[in-house]
Enzyme design. Structure first.
Site, PDB file in Angstrom:
ATOM      1  CD  GLU A  74      16.135  26.221 -35.602  1.00 51.05           C
ATOM      2  OE1 GLU A  74      17.204  25.368 -35.484  1.00 51.05           O
ATOM      3  OE2 GLU A  74      15.655  26.816 -34.512  1.00 51.05           O
ATOM      4  CD  GLU A  75       6.681  26.891 -36.827  1.00 54.50           C
ATOM      5  OE1 GLU A  75       5.686  26.641 -36.961  1.00 54.50           O
ATOM      6  OE2 GLU A  75       7.439  27.839 -36.420  1.00 54.50           O
ATOM      7  N   GLY A  76      10.186  26.997 -40.539  1.00 54.04           N
ATOM      8  CA  GLY A  76       9.953  27.365 -42.116  1.00 54.04           C
ATOM      9  C   GLY A  76      10.859  26.117 -43.073  1.00 54.04           C
ATOM     10  CB  SER A 134      14.499  30.322 -35.052  1.00 56.11           C
ATOM     11  OG  SER A 134      14.912  29.664 -36.253  1.00 56.11           O
TER      12      SER A 134
END
Length: 436
Positions: free
Chosen positions: A178-180, A175
């Site tokens: 999550e990437e951030g 998501s």
């Protein structure tokens, strides 16, 4: 008689042969023992192999896919691997979301970079090396547009990764949150914001600016010959330093370095070293000049001792972020130590050598005198030239009289040749009539 003699001689041979056999056996056993001892000693003292672990992460972005190989020592610190990137491979072609019309090609597109990872990671560690794939924006969008196509792309990718000799751990769409979050972890890890240390290893240093931080290896710390004799065992391997920016405390700590308790002479500087009366002017160069020049204390109009002390105190009190921003062109190692260097020079001159407010302005901080740098090199050169024996000045190849005579002779010959040539090509009328 002959037979008796023969019997006695032959009777001694077996004894000599047995002795030799025993000596040979003992010698052989001794050699084996020596070889065994040497082998054990060499094997025992060989450097232990590094226990390195590896991991693979594929970043399947919208425009392309990158494969990253990471490594870390098996002995983790604070249960977290000290991870560093050792290889990156850009997958040729588009990102895996670009294979929505030919999903079976998504997985095979990764093969070239997987083979590159196989070359980087030791063969014996292939099966234990985890491999992950995280798909980001491109696959998130494809899943919204065509979920079946997204699932087929991931299926193709999983098939390829499972066929690789690594320990496949999963391929999924992560998501945006999550990437951030993972990006935040990466940035803070690389900036060193996750470094932790116990309080037996934290040291607050008043001679560094407030907000300054430095980690020093204990083994490197004792490599300094000034403190190597004081080497001690510590329960930690690193020293974590935080700056306080406390000038007065810094000066107090520095003054403790100058032992003025005993003096066998009428006057001493420190550590029992004789100090003559301070007379005349003094030139301070090299590090004295560089530090004071940085602190703007080397103008033609000399500063008072109080002005120098106030300037150093103000500089030490400035926050590290502010100092680093203003002097960004200076290397951090040197910039961080100007506070300490200024306090040390002031302590050395005032407390060590005995300069006071009355004679402080006799000290001149010199960078250049005329066009030459103030330092030891010119004096060294002058001393060397003084030791080189003088030589006779170079003389011309001819004496003055010979030179003049030769020049006159050459001039006469040249004039004669020119005159003769003129006569040959421009004959006077008188000579022409005589010839007729």
């Amino acid at each position: 008689m002959h037979s008796a003699l023969l019997l006695s001689v032959t009777g001694t041979k077996p004894k000599m042969s047995a002795t030799r056999k025993i000596l040979l056996i003992l010698g052989f056993l001794s050699a084996l023992a020596a070889i065994a001892l040497i082998t054990v000693a060499v094997t025992q003292n060989q450097p232990l192999p590094k226990n390195i672990k590896y991991g693979i992460v594929l970043d399947a972005g919208s425009s392309h896919t990158n494969l990253y190989v990471y490594e870390w020592p098996a002995e983790k610190e604070n249960d977290t691997g000290v991870v560093q990137q050792v290889e990156v491979c850009k997958v040729e072609g588009p990102g895996i979301s670009g294979y929505s019309q030919s999903t079976e090609k998504a997985g095979p597109s990764l093969l070239q970079c997987l083979r590159q990872a196989e070359e980087v990671i030791p063969l014996k560690q292939h099966q234990e090396t985890p491999v992950y794939l995280g798909a980001t924006a491109g696959m998130r969008l494809l899943r919204l547009e065509n979920k079946d196509a997204a699932d087929e792309v991931l299926s193709s990718v999983e098939k390829t990764l499972r066929s690789a000799p690594f320990n496949f751990q999963g391929a999924r769409i992560i998501s945006g949150q999550e990437e951030g979050a993972y990006g935040w972890i990466t940035i803070n890890y690389l900036l060193g914001n996750f470094k932790q240390s116990t309080e037996n290893s934290r040291l607050f240093d008043p001679c560094f600016h407030q907000g300054y931080q430095r980690t020093i290896s204990i083994s490197d710390f004792f490599k300094n010959p000034c403190i190597s004799v004081e080497k001690k065992q510590f329960p930690f391997s690193q020293l974590y330093i935080e700056g306080e920016g406390n000038y007065e405390k810094c000066r107090t700590n520095i003054q403790n370095l100058f032992n003025k308790t005993s003096c066998p002479y009428s006057s001493c500087s420190f550590n029992g070293i004789y100090l003559p009366p301070l007379q005349g002017d003094f030139g301070a160069f090299s590090a004295f000049y560089f530090v004071m020049n940085f602190l703007n204390l080397t103008s033609e109009v000399p500063f008072t001792l109080d002005q120098v002390a106030s300037a150093i105190q103000r500089f030490c009190a400035r926050p590290w972020n502010e100092v680093k921003l203003q002097y960004h062109q200076i290397k951090e190692k040197y910039l961080s130590e100007y506070c300490f260097s200024g306090a040390y020079i002031l302590s050395l001159l005032k407390n060590g050598y005995g300069f006071t407010t009355e004679n402080w302005q006799r000290i001149h901080f010199l960078g250049k005198i005329g066009s030459s740098d103030a330092g030891w090199t010119l004096g060294y050169m002058l001393n060397l030239t003084n030791m080189i024996p003088a030589e006779e000045p170079p003389a011309p190849p001819l004496s003055y009289g010979s030179y003049v005579g030769l020049m006159v002779l050459c001039s006469l010959v040249l004039v004669s040749v020119i005159l003769l040539a003129w006569l040959l090509f421009h004959k006077p009328k008188c000579l022409q009539k005589g010839i007729v």
